[in-house]
Design a protein around this motif. Structure first.
Motif, PDB file in Angstrom:
ATOM      1  N   GLY A  55      12.433  -3.312  -0.014  1.00 55.20           N
ATOM      2  CA  GLY A  55      11.799  -4.188   0.970  1.00 55.20           C
ATOM      3  C   GLY A  55      12.755  -5.174   1.601  1.00 55.20           C
ATOM      4  N   GLY A  56      14.020  -5.132   1.193  1.00 53.67           N
ATOM      5  CA  GLY A  56      14.979  -6.106   1.686  1.00 53.67           C
ATOM      6  C   GLY A  56      15.520  -5.817   3.075  1.00 53.67           C
ATOM      7  N   ILE A  57      15.371  -4.577   3.521  1.00 55.39           N
ATOM      8  CA  ILE A  57      15.835  -4.184   4.854  1.00 55.39           C
ATOM      9  C   ILE A  57      14.646  -3.595   5.608  1.00 55.39           C
ATOM     10  N   SER A  58      14.460  -4.049   6.831  1.00 52.85           N
ATOM     11  CA  SER A  58      13.401  -3.477   7.661  1.00 52.85           C
ATOM     12  C   SER A  58      13.876  -3.385   9.099  1.00 52.85           C
ATOM     13  N   TYR A  59      13.373  -2.380   9.790  1.00 51.35           N
ATOM     14  CA  TYR A  59      13.715  -2.144  11.182  1.00 51.35           C
ATOM     15  C   TYR A  59      12.427  -2.024  11.987  1.00 51.35           C
ATOM     16  N   TYR A  60      12.519  -2.390  13.244  1.00 56.58           N
ATOM     17  CA  TYR A  60      11.371  -2.283  14.145  1.00 56.58           C
ATOM     18  C   TYR A  60      11.824  -1.760  15.502  1.00 56.58           C
ATOM     19  N   ALA A  61      10.964  -0.987  16.116  1.00 55.11           N
ATOM     20  CA  ALA A  61      11.186  -0.618  17.511  1.00 55.11           C
ATOM     21  C   ALA A  61      11.031  -1.870  18.368  1.00 55.11           C
ATOM     22  N   ASP A  62      11.772  -1.927  19.452  1.00 54.56           N
ATOM     23  CA  ASP A  62      11.695  -3.104  20.326  1.00 54.56           C
ATOM     24  C   ASP A  62      10.276  -3.352  20.818  1.00 54.56           C
ATOM     25  N   SER A  63       9.536  -2.275  21.017  1.00 57.14           N
ATOM     26  CA  SER A  63       8.192  -2.393  21.583  1.00 57.14           C
ATOM     27  C   SER A  63       7.189  -3.061  20.641  1.00 57.14           C
ATOM     28  N   VAL A  64       7.530  -3.144  19.342  1.00 52.08           N
ATOM     29  CA  VAL A  64       6.576  -3.732  18.385  1.00 52.08           C
ATOM     30  C   VAL A  64       7.121  -4.973  17.695  1.00 52.08           C
ATOM     31  N   LYS A  65       8.352  -5.327  17.960  1.00 51.23           N
ATOM     32  CA  LYS A  65       8.940  -6.506  17.312  1.00 51.23           C
ATOM     33  C   LYS A  65       8.109  -7.746  17.615  1.00 51.23           C
ATOM     34  N   GLY A  66       7.879  -8.517  16.572  1.00 51.91           N
ATOM     35  CA  GLY A  66       7.101  -9.733  16.739  1.00 51.91           C
ATOM     36  C   GLY A  66       5.604  -9.525  16.642  1.00 51.91           C
ATOM     37  N   ARG A  67       5.168  -8.263  16.654  1.00 51.33           N
ATOM     38  CA  ARG A  67       3.732  -7.972  16.565  1.00 51.33           C
ATOM     39  C   ARG A  67       3.380  -7.191  15.300  1.00 51.33           C
ATOM     40  N   PHE A  68       4.272  -6.316  14.859  1.00 48.09           N
ATOM     41  CA  PHE A  68       4.029  -5.477  13.677  1.00 48.09           C
ATOM     42  C   PHE A  68       4.894  -5.967  12.521  1.00 48.09           C
ATOM     43  N   THR A  69       4.368  -5.811  11.314  1.00 44.72           N
ATOM     44  CA  THR A  69       5.115  -6.151  10.111  1.00 44.72           C
ATOM     45  C   THR A  69       4.942  -5.044   9.077  1.00 44.72           C
ATOM     46  N   ILE A  70       6.060  -4.543   8.588  1.00 41.75           N
ATOM     47  CA  ILE A  70       6.025  -3.516   7.546  1.00 41.75           C
ATOM     48  C   ILE A  70       6.251  -4.182   6.192  1.00 41.75           C
ATOM     49  N   SER A  71       5.579  -3.668   5.179  1.00 42.90           N
ATOM     50  CA  SER A  71       5.764  -4.182   3.820  1.00 42.90           C
ATOM     51  C   SER A  71       5.440  -3.063   2.839  1.00 42.90           C
ATOM     52  N   ARG A  72       5.767  -3.290   1.582  1.00 44.44           N
ATOM     53  CA  ARG A  72       5.479  -2.272   0.569  1.00 44.44           C
ATOM     54  C   ARG A  72       5.174  -2.937  -0.754  1.00 44.44           C
ATOM     55  N   ASP A  73       4.386  -2.236  -1.549  1.00 44.27           N
ATOM     56  CA  ASP A  73       4.064  -2.656  -2.909  1.00 44.27           C
ATOM     57  C   ASP A  73       4.404  -1.475  -3.809  1.00 44.27           C
ATOM     58  N   ASN A  74       5.559  -1.515  -4.420  1.00 42.91           N
ATOM     59  CA  ASN A  74       6.014  -0.374  -5.214  1.00 42.91           C
ATOM     60  C   ASN A  74       5.156  -0.156  -6.458  1.00 42.91           C
ATOM     61  N   ALA A  75       4.556  -1.199  -6.958  1.00 43.73           N
ATOM     62  CA  ALA A  75       3.674  -1.038  -8.118  1.00 43.73           C
ATOM     63  C   ALA A  75       2.459  -0.184  -7.760  1.00 43.73           C
ATOM     64  N   LYS A  76       2.067  -0.238  -6.491  1.00 47.85           N
ATOM     65  CA  LYS A  76       0.919   0.543  -6.024  1.00 47.85           C
ATOM     66  C   LYS A  76       1.342   1.783  -5.255  1.00 47.85           C
ATOM     67  N   ASN A  77       2.648   2.000  -5.135  1.00 40.29           N
ATOM     68  CA  ASN A  77       3.156   3.134  -4.357  1.00 40.29           C
ATOM     69  C   ASN A  77       2.539   3.166  -2.959  1.00 40.29           C
ATOM     70  N   THR A  78       2.491   2.022  -2.323  1.00 37.05           N
ATOM     71  CA  THR A  78       1.837   1.899  -1.019  1.00 37.05           C
ATOM     72  C   THR A  78       2.715   1.124  -0.051  1.00 37.05           C
TER      73      THR A  78
END
Length: 124
Positions: A55-78
């Motif tokens: 979760g320490g590195i994330s990338y976004y398309a320019d079209s969604v920057k500032g609006r979308f956020t990616i995250s993960r919960d490895n304990a839940k594999n989600t």
């Protein structure tokens, strides 16, 4: 074999929000980089966002920057994609993907596992 299952899509008005989820099973996806891609009718599948195994590195398309956020919960594999301030041009089928490396990329060819997709429709 690994499996990815997306959920959370739906119909929303412009300016609204949705949170997509991608549940992984069958393999050690917690050590894999994960990504979200989308495909609108008549268009190529395109990169939206990606995240490293930690979760320490994330990338976004320019079209969604500032609006979308990616995250993960490895304990839940989600993996999640929080989508705010949605626009009609965000309408597409959204796909979750995994690559057998810890570092993400923005190229769909680098991803080995794919989900079936979830439809997101944004009305104006």
């Amino acid at each position: 074999q690994g499996q990815l299952v997306e959920s959370g899509g739906g119909l929303v008005q412009a300016g609204g929000s949705l949170r997509l989820s991608c549940a992984a099973s069958g393999r050690t996806f917690s050590t894999y980089a994960m990504g979200w891609f989308r495909q609108a009718p008549g268009k190529e599948r395109e990169f939206v966002s990606a995240i490293s195994w930690s979760g320490g590195i994330s990338y976004y398309a320019d079209s969604v920057k500032g609006r979308f956020t990616i995250s993960r919960d490895n304990a839940k594999n989600t993996v999640y994609l929080q989508m705010n301030n949605l626009k009609p041009e965000d309408t597409a089928v959204y796909y979750c993907a995994a690559r057998t490396y810890t570092v993400p990329t923005m190229r769909k060819l680098d991803y080995n596992y794919w989900g079936q997709g979830t439809q997101v429709t944004v009305s104006s």
